[in-house]
Design a protein around this motif. Structure first.
Motif, PDB file in Angstrom:
ATOM      1  N   ALA A   1       0.836  -1.179   0.114  1.00 56.16           N
ATOM      2  CA  ALA A   1      -0.028  -0.008  -0.092  1.00 56.16           C
ATOM      3  C   ALA A   1       0.990   1.149  -0.103  1.00 56.16           C
ATOM      4  N   ILE A   2       1.804   1.126   0.546  1.00 54.40           N
ATOM      5  CA  ILE A   2       2.747   2.289   0.906  1.00 54.40           C
ATOM      6  C   ILE A   2       3.302   2.473  -0.465  1.00 54.40           C
ATOM      7  N   GLU A   3       3.907   1.531  -1.059  1.00 61.06           N
ATOM      8  CA  GLU A   3       4.416   1.779  -2.391  1.00 61.06           C
ATOM      9  C   GLU A   3       3.620   2.411  -3.406  1.00 61.06           C
ATOM     10  N   LYS A   4       2.302   2.025  -3.309  1.00 57.71           N
ATOM     11  CA  LYS A   4       1.202   2.430  -4.460  1.00 57.71           C
ATOM     12  C   LYS A   4       1.101   3.995  -4.387  1.00 57.71           C
ATOM     13  N   ILE A   5       0.888   4.093  -2.996  1.00 57.56           N
ATOM     14  CA  ILE A   5       0.339   5.723  -2.835  1.00 57.56           C
ATOM     15  C   ILE A   5       1.647   6.593  -2.983  1.00 57.56           C
ATOM     16  N   ALA A   6       2.923   6.056  -2.738  1.00 60.37           N
ATOM     17  CA  ALA A   6       3.958   6.913  -3.048  1.00 60.37           C
ATOM     18  C   ALA A   6       4.332   7.076  -4.612  1.00 60.37           C
ATOM     19  N   LYS A   7       3.858   5.958  -5.539  1.00 62.73           N
ATOM     20  CA  LYS A   7       3.845   6.080  -6.646  1.00 62.73           C
ATOM     21  C   LYS A   7       2.806   7.081  -7.308  1.00 62.73           C
ATOM     22  N   LYS A   8       1.618   7.059  -6.726  1.00 62.48           N
ATOM     23  CA  LYS A   8       0.654   8.062  -6.955  1.00 62.48           C
ATOM     24  C   LYS A   8       1.049   9.406  -6.749  1.00 62.48           C
ATOM     25  N   ARG A   9       1.438   9.574  -5.562  1.00 62.35           N
ATOM     26  CA  ARG A   9       1.988  10.906  -5.134  1.00 62.35           C
ATOM     27  C   ARG A   9       3.261  11.139  -5.585  1.00 62.35           C
ATOM     28  N   LYS A  10       3.960  10.359  -6.127  1.00 61.65           N
ATOM     29  CA  LYS A  10       5.489  10.651  -6.666  1.00 61.65           C
ATOM     30  C   LYS A  10       6.252  11.054  -5.675  1.00 61.65           C
ATOM     31  N   ALA A  44      -0.341  10.460   4.828  1.00 64.80           N
ATOM     32  CA  ALA A  44      -1.117   9.608   5.784  1.00 64.80           C
ATOM     33  C   ALA A  44      -2.417   9.371   5.385  1.00 64.80           C
ATOM     34  N   TRP A  45      -2.957  10.570   5.077  1.00 68.65           N
ATOM     35  CA  TRP A  45      -4.595  10.411   4.988  1.00 68.65           C
ATOM     36  C   TRP A  45      -4.907   9.236   3.711  1.00 68.65           C
ATOM     37  N   ASP A  46      -4.139   9.530   2.591  1.00 68.08           N
ATOM     38  CA  ASP A  46      -4.389   8.240   1.620  1.00 68.08           C
ATOM     39  C   ASP A  46      -4.006   6.922   2.087  1.00 68.08           C
ATOM     40  N   LEU A  51      -5.806   1.550   3.363  1.00 70.84           N
ATOM     41  CA  LEU A  51      -5.712   0.511   4.282  1.00 70.84           C
ATOM     42  C   LEU A  51      -7.255   0.342   5.201  1.00 70.84           C
ATOM     43  N   ASN A  52      -7.976   1.256   4.934  1.00 71.86           N
ATOM     44  CA  ASN A  52      -9.227   1.146   5.707  1.00 71.86           C
ATOM     45  C   ASN A  52      -9.039   1.300   7.180  1.00 71.86           C
ATOM     46  N   GLY A  53      -8.391   2.033   7.274  1.00 66.39           N
ATOM     47  CA  GLY A  53      -7.791   2.672   8.827  1.00 66.39           C
ATOM     48  C   GLY A  53      -8.864   2.823   9.968  1.00 66.39           C
ATOM     49  N   ALA A  65       1.710  12.471  11.469  1.00 68.89           N
ATOM     50  CA  ALA A  65       0.637  11.761  11.890  1.00 68.89           C
ATOM     51  C   ALA A  65       0.642  10.398  12.011  1.00 68.89           C
ATOM     52  N   VAL A  66      -0.512   9.869  12.852  1.00 68.52           N
ATOM     53  CA  VAL A  66      -0.285   8.450  12.987  1.00 68.52           C
ATOM     54  C   VAL A  66      -1.403   7.726  12.596  1.00 68.52           C
ATOM     55  N   VAL A  67      -1.337   7.048  11.739  1.00 65.23           N
ATOM     56  CA  VAL A  67      -2.458   6.103  11.230  1.00 65.23           C
ATOM     57  C   VAL A  67      -2.616   4.741  11.874  1.00 65.23           C
ATOM     58  N   ILE A  68      -3.759   4.794  12.611  1.00 65.44           N
ATOM     59  CA  ILE A  68      -4.067   3.452  13.571  1.00 65.44           C
ATOM     60  C   ILE A  68      -4.875   2.539  12.615  1.00 65.44           C
ATOM     61  N   VAL A  69      -4.344   1.684  11.930  1.00 67.96           N
ATOM     62  CA  VAL A  69      -4.948   0.552  11.249  1.00 67.96           C
ATOM     63  C   VAL A  69      -6.066  -0.325  11.983  1.00 67.96           C
TER      64      VAL A  69
END
Ligand code: CTP
Length: 396
Positions: A1-10, A44-46, A51-53, A65-69
């Motif tokens: 998921a991290i990789e995917k968002i990083a890619k989208k957000r460059k 973090a919002w993405d 992840l449906n956190g 930010a802290v994402v509580i999954v």
């Protein structure tokens, strides 16, 4: 998921700190820290959405930010930044910076590793300060000479990692650490932070090793000049490691037990002073004091106690922490009795209750308690006795 968002957000994204160190060491760690070179909060919002956190907590000011999954997974997201202080006492201002600067601000080389987790170089280890080499060589090394002066809690952290992983403190680092202690920098740590560091270091796997370090480098002396780590304490601390089932049964915290063992030879007013600094609750302090007063009497009574009711009567009013101290002190047969109390006797529900007494015509009175106690003791001593038999014994 991290990789995917990083890619989208460059954006460039890294896992950093303790988690990378533990991955290399092959040790599980459930706290994930990531650093984003870009917009950490938006990232973090993405991540939360992807992840449906359950929840996200944002600190705009620090760009974190802290994402509580869920209850088992927490991801801390920070924005890579350079901190500069506008005035010596002000909070750090945050600006975008590079991952290198972010790593340079950290305590030790072993914690200064980053693992790139974006689409460009997924899985590449970013190691500016030879952290990987130091993990391989099992060495704790600071990144710059002012590390301990900048943040004296790092003095205690150095021992945490040294004892947890069985690493040595590198020579020059050790010199700077000793200098910082000699120059009184431990006194600059606030009590809540000292408590927090003790919580972690004494709750870890080998509290006896950690305390050896704290004694050897005069940290304990800074807590109280009369604290002295004795051979007996070391033996008891080591024993704590094998009492896991008792800890969970009694809901005891290991760090508190290690801490109380350390207090054993202090006078009561000295202990009071330290409890105060560590802001232990009144309730805890009262129960501890009461138990300690009863301790030697309990130990000698326990030796002679044969019946279940005698064991129960000896131990029932003593706090679980002190019960554990008595256990450590006791010989084999006393220990067995304490185990019996903890795992069996203390959990038995009385067959006869106050309501039963009232139903046969008793009025609430001082002797009430005594009658109930007698009934419970008979229940403990005569296995299989029924409620009817107990009631028939209670003469109106
Ligand atoms: N850190 C630091 N100086 C401190 C506290 C923390 O440089 N006084 C940095 C370290 O790089 C550390 C990271 O912040 O890796 C996270 O801190 P923390 O969670 O306390 O430590 P961990 O290394 O994750 O250790 P643990 O496994 O005990 O949680």
């Amino acid at each position: 998921a991290i990789e995917k968002i990083a890619k989208k957000r460059k954006e460039k994204v890294y896992m950093v700190g303790g988690i990378v160190r533990d991955i290399i060491l092959g040790i599980p760690n459930k706290d994930i820290d990531i650093v984003v070179e870009g917009e950490g909060i938006a990232f973090a919002w993405d991540l939360k959405n992807e992840l449906n956190g359950e929840k996200i907590v944002v600190h705009e000011k620090f760009k974190t930010a802290v994402v509580i999954v869920d209850k088992d997974l927490k991801i801390d997201v920070a924005t890579s930044r350079v901190e500069y202080y506008e005035y010596p006492t002000s909070l750090p201002s945050v600006d975008y910076g590079s991952i290198r600067e972010d790593m340079y601000r950290r305590d030790f080389t072993i914690n200064s590793l980053a693992l790139e987790v974006d689409y460009q170089k997924f899985g590449e280890l970013v190691d500016f300060f030879n952290g990987y080499r130091d993990i391989q060589n099992r060495e704790i090394r600071i990144l710059h000479n002012f590390s301990f002066v900048e943040d004296p809690t790092r003095i205690i952290r150095a021992f945490r990692f040294a004892s947890r992983y069985d690493f040595k403190i590198e020579e020059e680092t050790e010199r700077f650490l000793k200098d910082a202690v000699e120059n009184g920098f431990l006194k600059k740590i606030s009590w809540p932070r000292v408590k927090n560091e003790f919580k972690i270091i004494l709750g870890d796997k080998n509290p006896e090793k950690a305390l050896n370090f704290l004694e050897k480098y005069d940290v304990l002396k800074n807590i109280h000049h009369n604290i002295k780590l004795t051979e007996k304490m070391k033996k008891h601390l080591e024993e704590l490691n094998s009492l896991g089932e008792m800890f969970s049964q009694l809901k005891l915290k290991k760090w508190i037990m290690a801490f109380l063992i350390l207090m054993e030879d202090l006078k009561s007013d000295e202990i009071e002073l330290i409890f105060n600094k560590f802001s232990f609750s009144q309730d805890f302090r009262k129960k501890y004091e009461f138990g300690i007063k009863k301790r030697s009497e309990a130990l000698s009574k326990l030796k002679k106690a044969d019946k279940n009711s005698e064991i129960y009567d000896t131990l029932n009013e003593i706090s679980f922490e002190v019960l554990m101290l008595i256990y450590l002190e006791g010989k084999k047969s006393s220990r067995e009795k304490i185990r019996k109390f903890i795992f069996d006797l203390s959990k038995i529900k009385p067959l006869v209750t106050g309501a039963d007494l009232i139903s046969v015509g008793y009025k609430p009175s001082p002797e009430f308690r005594k009658i109930l106690e007698d009934a419970l003791y008979r229940q403990l001593d005569y296995k299989g006795i029924t409620k009817e038999q107990l009631m028939s014994n209670i003469n109106k």
